[in-house]
Design a protein around this motif. Structure first.
Motif, PDB file in Angstrom:
ATOM      1  N   TYR A  49     107.382 -26.981  65.771  1.00  0.00           N
ATOM      2  CA  TYR A  49     106.885 -28.366  65.839  1.00  0.00           C
ATOM      3  C   TYR A  49     108.020 -29.353  65.584  1.00  0.00           C
ATOM      4  O   TYR A  49     108.218 -30.308  66.356  1.00  0.00           O
ATOM      5  CB  TYR A  49     105.761 -28.535  64.817  1.00  0.00           C
ATOM      6  CG  TYR A  49     105.555 -29.931  64.294  1.00  0.00           C
ATOM      7  CD1 TYR A  49     105.189 -30.979  65.142  1.00  0.00           C
ATOM      8  CD2 TYR A  49     105.721 -30.205  62.937  1.00  0.00           C
ATOM      9  CE1 TYR A  49     104.995 -32.260  64.641  1.00  0.00           C
ATOM     10  CE2 TYR A  49     105.526 -31.476  62.435  1.00  0.00           C
ATOM     11  CZ  TYR A  49     105.168 -32.508  63.284  1.00  0.00           C
ATOM     12  OH  TYR A  49     104.979 -33.767  62.792  1.00  0.00           O
ATOM     13  N   GLU A  72     103.332 -30.661  70.000  1.00  0.00           N
ATOM     14  CA  GLU A  72     101.922 -30.887  69.690  1.00  0.00           C
ATOM     15  C   GLU A  72     101.156 -29.571  69.632  1.00  0.00           C
ATOM     16  O   GLU A  72     100.302 -29.377  68.763  1.00  0.00           O
ATOM     17  CB  GLU A  72     101.314 -31.821  70.730  1.00  0.00           C
ATOM     18  CG  GLU A  72      99.943 -32.353  70.362  1.00  0.00           C
ATOM     19  CD  GLU A  72      99.971 -33.199  69.096  1.00  0.00           C
ATOM     20  OE1 GLU A  72      99.029 -33.073  68.283  1.00  0.00           O
ATOM     21  OE2 GLU A  72     100.935 -33.966  68.917  1.00  0.00           O
ATOM     22  N   GLN A  73     101.455 -28.684  70.543  1.00  0.00           N
ATOM     23  CA  GLN A  73     100.787 -27.382  70.560  1.00  0.00           C
ATOM     24  C   GLN A  73     101.045 -26.616  69.267  1.00  0.00           C
ATOM     25  O   GLN A  73     100.130 -26.002  68.696  1.00  0.00           O
ATOM     26  CB  GLN A  73     101.263 -26.559  71.764  1.00  0.00           C
ATOM     27  CG  GLN A  73     100.734 -27.041  73.105  1.00  0.00           C
ATOM     28  CD  GLN A  73     101.369 -26.293  74.271  1.00  0.00           C
ATOM     29  OE1 GLN A  73     102.300 -25.507  74.111  1.00  0.00           O
ATOM     30  NE2 GLN A  73     100.865 -26.558  75.474  1.00  0.00           N
ATOM     31  N   SER A 122      99.291 -27.995  66.177  1.00  0.00           N
ATOM     32  CA  SER A 122      97.850 -27.747  66.165  1.00  0.00           C
ATOM     33  C   SER A 122      97.483 -26.288  65.897  1.00  0.00           C
ATOM     34  O   SER A 122      96.293 -25.975  65.740  1.00  0.00           O
ATOM     35  CB  SER A 122      97.237 -28.169  67.511  1.00  0.00           C
ATOM     36  OG  SER A 122      97.514 -29.531  67.775  1.00  0.00           O
ATOM     37  N   LYS A 123      98.464 -25.406  65.846  1.00  0.00           N
ATOM     38  CA  LYS A 123      98.160 -23.993  65.637  1.00  0.00           C
ATOM     39  C   LYS A 123      97.579 -23.761  64.248  1.00  0.00           C
ATOM     40  O   LYS A 123      98.073 -24.282  63.254  1.00  0.00           O
ATOM     41  CB  LYS A 123      99.423 -23.137  65.828  1.00  0.00           C
ATOM     42  CG  LYS A 123      99.803 -22.957  67.289  1.00  0.00           C
ATOM     43  CD  LYS A 123     100.925 -21.948  67.447  1.00  0.00           C
ATOM     44  CE  LYS A 123     101.221 -21.688  68.920  1.00  0.00           C
ATOM     45  NZ  LYS A 123     102.312 -20.710  69.092  1.00  0.00           N
ATOM     46  N   GLU A 124      96.531 -22.946  64.203  1.00  0.00           N
ATOM     47  CA  GLU A 124      95.847 -22.684  62.935  1.00  0.00           C
ATOM     48  C   GLU A 124      96.342 -21.415  62.252  1.00  0.00           C
ATOM     49  O   GLU A 124      96.067 -21.195  61.069  1.00  0.00           O
ATOM     50  CB  GLU A 124      94.340 -22.604  63.162  1.00  0.00           C
ATOM     51  CG  GLU A 124      93.755 -23.921  63.669  1.00  0.00           C
ATOM     52  CD  GLU A 124      92.257 -23.852  63.866  1.00  0.00           C
ATOM     53  OE1 GLU A 124      91.683 -22.761  63.700  1.00  0.00           O
ATOM     54  OE2 GLU A 124      91.663 -24.902  64.169  1.00  0.00           O
ATOM     55  N   ARG A 170     101.820 -33.113  58.761  1.00  0.00           N
ATOM     56  CA  ARG A 170     102.756 -33.542  59.800  1.00  0.00           C
ATOM     57  C   ARG A 170     103.753 -34.537  59.229  1.00  0.00           C
ATOM     58  O   ARG A 170     103.471 -35.250  58.278  1.00  0.00           O
ATOM     59  CB  ARG A 170     101.981 -34.156  60.964  1.00  0.00           C
ATOM     60  CG  ARG A 170     101.088 -33.163  61.659  1.00  0.00           C
ATOM     61  CD  ARG A 170     100.346 -33.783  62.826  1.00  0.00           C
ATOM     62  NE  ARG A 170     101.243 -34.225  63.881  1.00  0.00           N
ATOM     63  CZ  ARG A 170     101.025 -34.047  65.177  1.00  0.00           C
ATOM     64  NH1 ARG A 170      99.935 -33.398  65.579  1.00  0.00           N
ATOM     65  NH2 ARG A 170     101.862 -34.493  66.068  1.00  0.00           N
ATOM     66  N   ASP A 178     106.748 -37.939  64.024  1.00  0.00           N
ATOM     67  CA  ASP A 178     105.731 -38.292  65.016  1.00  0.00           C
ATOM     68  C   ASP A 178     105.949 -39.710  65.538  1.00  0.00           C
ATOM     69  O   ASP A 178     105.788 -39.978  66.735  1.00  0.00           O
ATOM     70  CB  ASP A 178     104.330 -38.178  64.405  1.00  0.00           C
ATOM     71  CG  ASP A 178     103.928 -36.736  64.143  1.00  0.00           C
ATOM     72  OD1 ASP A 178     104.588 -35.818  64.688  1.00  0.00           O
ATOM     73  OD2 ASP A 178     102.953 -36.526  63.406  1.00  0.00           O
TER      74      ASP A 178
END
Length: 210
Positions: free
Chosen positions: A150, A177-178, A181-183, A199, A204
């Motif tokens: 990220y 962004e991908q 968003s990973k959990e 974040r 950003d």
């Protein structure tokens, strides 16, 4: 009770206790104990304890110059000290030295490349943007942690926008962004290790601004 090499204070008693224990420890482990204790003190962000941490790191360098395993981590710690003191040029030098050392000894790996890249961007050291891009393109494929990807992809997006490579910048922004968003990390036994919990607002903001 904390380990003797993980003290968060440094009174005269703390200092004597640490060095007594260090003197009794195996010689091949002493550099590591100096590094860990320094890092513990750095995490306090206390100005006086930063001075102590710096002295411990320099002791490691002077007394264990052949220790390869702990040197990059100690350089990162030294860079963090300088960054906390707003001595950013010296911090950048330390992070870069750790990165260069890891090229020679690839079995040792730290987050020096992330610290270096973030600080170059924060300080707008545009003369180092190409260096950062090359480092990130080399390092990111080898990391498993979403948080490193990220940050790395966000920085690559900023650099490519600066260089007017709009299409590449957009691709890196999407990848950042991908990963944000990973959990899970994808690691079988450490599913949540290295995921993005908080974040970086400054990062950003720069990505959106660019």
């Amino acid at each position: 009770m904390a380990d003797w090499f993980r003290q968060k204070s440094w009174s005269k008693v703390d200092e004597e206790y640490f060095f007594t224990k260090l003197g009794r420890a195996r010689k091949d482990g002493r550099a590591q104990y100096l590094k860990i204790q320094a890092i513990e003190l750095i995490e306090t962000k206390n100005e006086k304890l930063l001075d102590v941490a710096e002295s411990l790191i320099h002791k490691l360098f002077s007394e264990y110059p052949d220790d390869k395993f702990n040197r990059p981590g100690a350089l990162v710690g030294l860079g963090n000290i300088y960054q906390l003191r707003n001595d950013n040029d010296r911090a950048i030098e330390c992070y870069k030295e750790a990165i260069d050392f890891e090229i020679i000894y690839p079995q040792v790996r730290t987050q020096a490349y992330i610290y270096f890249s973030e600080l170059v961007i924060k300080q707008e050291k545009v003369n180092l943007y190409d260096t950062v891009e090359n480092i990130l393109m080399d390092k990111i494929p080898g990391t498993l942690f979403p948080i490193e990807k990220y940050k790395g992809y966000s920085i690559l997006s900023i650099i490519n926008n600066y260089n007017h490579n709009i299409e590449k910048a957009a691709k890196f922004e999407t990848l950042a962004e991908q990963n944000a968003s990973k959990e899970t990390s994808g690691l079988r036994y450490h599913k949540y290790l290295g995921i993005v919990k908080d974040r970086d607002s400054w990062l950003d903001k720069l990505v959106r601004k660019s």
